[in-house]
Design a protein around this motif. Structure first.
Motif, PDB file in Angstrom:
ATOM      1  N   UNK A 215       0.776  -1.250   0.035  1.00 51.94           N
ATOM      2  CA  UNK A 215       0.072  -0.072   0.052  1.00 51.94           C
ATOM      3  C   UNK A 215       0.865   1.299   0.023  1.00 51.94           C
ATOM      4  N   UNK A 216       1.914   1.333  -0.800  1.00 53.87           N
ATOM      5  CA  UNK A 216       3.007   2.363  -0.887  1.00 53.87           C
ATOM      6  C   UNK A 216       3.905   2.378   0.355  1.00 53.87           C
ATOM      7  N   UNK A 217       3.754   1.509   1.189  1.00 53.81           N
ATOM      8  CA  UNK A 217       4.723   1.749   2.343  1.00 53.81           C
ATOM      9  C   UNK A 217       5.912   0.748   1.834  1.00 53.81           C
ATOM     10  N   UNK A 218       7.118   0.902   2.048  1.00 57.65           N
ATOM     11  CA  UNK A 218       8.245   0.421   2.083  1.00 57.65           C
ATOM     12  C   UNK A 218       8.563  -0.702   3.148  1.00 57.65           C
ATOM     13  N   UNK A 219       8.753  -2.005   2.830  1.00 59.51           N
ATOM     14  CA  UNK A 219       9.075  -2.938   3.721  1.00 59.51           C
ATOM     15  C   UNK A 219      10.518  -3.081   3.960  1.00 59.51           C
ATOM     16  N   UNK A 220      11.169  -2.895   5.142  1.00 61.46           N
ATOM     17  CA  UNK A 220      12.562  -3.362   5.113  1.00 61.46           C
ATOM     18  C   UNK A 220      12.756  -4.825   5.976  1.00 61.46           C
ATOM     19  N   UNK A 221      13.576  -5.713   5.273  1.00 66.51           N
ATOM     20  CA  UNK A 221      13.872  -6.844   6.227  1.00 66.51           C
ATOM     21  C   UNK A 221      14.923  -6.851   6.804  1.00 66.51           C
TER      22      UNK A 221
END
Length: 70
Positions: free
Chosen positions: A55-61
């Motif tokens: 939803x336009x939010x970046x995910x950091x792993x």
């Protein structure tokens, strides 16, 4: 920040069910807020099941290692 919290809350329970996911939080990527997925194992599987952006939010792993509570 409000949208990041809402997206995290929306998907948190689903993502925590994925084997190897240790925790889910909020952090920053550059000047933008992001959702941070900490994992202890199964990086490839986790990255296959959680997209790099939701939803336009970046995910950091980020690798956390095994987390134990005493």
């Amino acid at each position: 920040m409000k949208k990041v919290r809402e997206v995290r809350q929306k998907f948190e329970q689903e993502w925590l069910k994925i084997e190897g996911v240790s925790s889910i939080g909020i952090g920053k990527e550059g000047s933008s807020y992001a959702i941070v997925i900490s994992y202890s194992t199964n990086e490839t599987y986790i990255r296959t099941n959680i997209p790099a952006q939701v939803e336009g939010i970046p995910i950091i792993f980020t690798y956390s290692g095994e987390i134990t509570i005493h």
